[in-house]
Design a protein around this motif. Sequence first.
Motif, PDB file in Angstrom:
ATOM      1  N   ASN A   2       0.819  -1.201   0.000  1.00 26.96           N
ATOM      2  CA  ASN A   2       0.000   0.000   0.000  1.00 26.96           C
ATOM      3  C   ASN A   2       0.854   1.253   0.000  1.00 26.96           C
ATOM      4  OD1 ASN A   2      -2.392  -1.506   0.144  1.00 26.96           O
ATOM      5  ND2 ASN A   2      -2.265  -1.620   2.379  1.00 26.96           N
ATOM      6  N   SER A   3       0.321   2.304  -0.654  1.00 27.11           N
ATOM      7  CA  SER A   3       1.023   3.571  -0.705  1.00 27.11           C
ATOM      8  C   SER A   3       1.132   4.155   0.696  1.00 27.11           C
ATOM      9  CB  SER A   3       0.261   4.540  -1.623  1.00 27.11           C
ATOM     10  OG  SER A   3       0.900   5.778  -1.674  1.00 27.11           O
ATOM     11  N   ALA A 103       8.098  -5.782  -7.110  1.00 31.38           N
ATOM     12  CA  ALA A 103       6.891  -5.507  -7.891  1.00 31.38           C
ATOM     13  C   ALA A 103       6.602  -6.702  -8.794  1.00 31.38           C
ATOM     14  CB  ALA A 103       7.078  -4.232  -8.707  1.00 31.38           C
ATOM     15  N   ARG A 121       3.007   3.207  -5.257  1.00 28.29           N
ATOM     16  CA  ARG A 121       2.021   3.447  -6.314  1.00 28.29           C
ATOM     17  C   ARG A 121       2.485   2.861  -7.641  1.00 28.29           C
ATOM     18  NH1 ARG A 121      -0.696   9.455  -5.787  1.00 28.29           N
ATOM     19  NH2 ARG A 121      -2.058   8.973  -4.012  1.00 28.29           N
ATOM     20  N   SER A 123       4.549   0.369  -8.013  1.00 26.77           N
ATOM     21  CA  SER A 123       4.493  -1.074  -7.855  1.00 26.77           C
ATOM     22  C   SER A 123       3.085  -1.601  -8.103  1.00 26.77           C
ATOM     23  CB  SER A 123       4.961  -1.451  -6.450  1.00 26.77           C
ATOM     24  OG  SER A 123       4.808  -2.831  -6.224  1.00 26.77           O
ATOM     25  N   GLU A 124       2.095  -0.945  -7.535  1.00 26.00           N
ATOM     26  CA  GLU A 124       0.715  -1.373  -7.713  1.00 26.00           C
ATOM     27  C   GLU A 124       0.289  -1.241  -9.167  1.00 26.00           C
ATOM     28  OE1 GLU A 124      -1.423   1.025  -4.966  1.00 26.00           O
ATOM     29  OE2 GLU A 124      -0.756  -0.092  -3.202  1.00 26.00           O
ATOM     30  N   SER A 127       1.972  -4.379 -10.964  1.00 25.38           N
ATOM     31  CA  SER A 127       1.845  -5.758 -10.485  1.00 25.38           C
ATOM     32  C   SER A 127       0.417  -6.204 -10.195  1.00 25.38           C
ATOM     33  CB  SER A 127       2.698  -5.962  -9.224  1.00 25.38           C
ATOM     34  OG  SER A 127       2.272  -5.109  -8.187  1.00 25.38           O
ATOM     35  N   GLN A 128      -0.499  -5.276  -9.958  1.00 20.04           N
ATOM     36  CA  GLN A 128      -1.867  -5.667  -9.664  1.00 20.04           C
ATOM     37  C   GLN A 128      -2.566  -6.181 -10.917  1.00 20.04           C
ATOM     38  OE1 GLN A 128      -3.315  -5.773  -6.599  1.00 20.04           O
ATOM     39  NE2 GLN A 128      -1.278  -5.236  -5.857  1.00 20.04           N
TER      40      GLN A 128
END
Length: 242
Positions: A2-3, A103, A121, A123-124, A127-128
């Motif tokens: 999470n950020s 990530a 942010r 990374s999300e 990778s999400q």
Amino acid sequence: MNSKRGRIDRFLASRLQIPAKQAQLLIRQGEVLLDGQACSAVDRIINEFTRIECQGQLLQALTPAYWMLHKPAGVVSATTDAAHQTVLSLLPDEAQTQQLHIAGRLDKQTTGLLLLTNDARWSEAISQPSANKYKHYRVTLQNPLTEAYVAAFAQGFYFDYEGITTAPAQLNIISDYVADVILTEGKYHQIKRMFGRFRNPVVALHRYQVGQIVLDDGLALGQCRPLTAEEIASVAENSEPN
């Protein structure tokens, strides 16, 4: 991951181990600098890259960092592990203090492109599954491939254990025993399990591209380099399989 966004008064209270009211008083008295400027708003939002000083004491000064690593087999995708060598140990000394996380992990025996950053942010965004970034893998198999694999991967597989159906994946046959697989997901041992439906063991698995970031062919196994500005910015762009 999470950020790390939040209010400055809550950050101070936690970091300095003081009551919230005392943290707010420090702010109102002009004792807190954010990126070199006095902060007067107790509810000012900060992130992990905000430079924070309080009464002359530097509390946070983290610079965004983005790394590409050519992961070898036998090294775990973790920043710490009591029993195995980790990918973080392969990075240079300067990276050890950058608070990096991974990530998009790779299994222990999988080789190829691994991305590490301290920017939650970013990374999300890469990778999400909802980010819809295509991951490209070269797969070597024990048994020969047929066109039936192509149709099955495009349709998706139902996994009883999780009660889910995988998203459609693209499979390109390179030779009798080698294929490229392109997908947006990264479920537990997903590629091995999909080929497992054909009772065809995966002999080797190598990731060579994530989104528009391609593994640098100048990096030997275990080597790394910082990402370029273009590679970092590409995460904000849409990716298409090719």
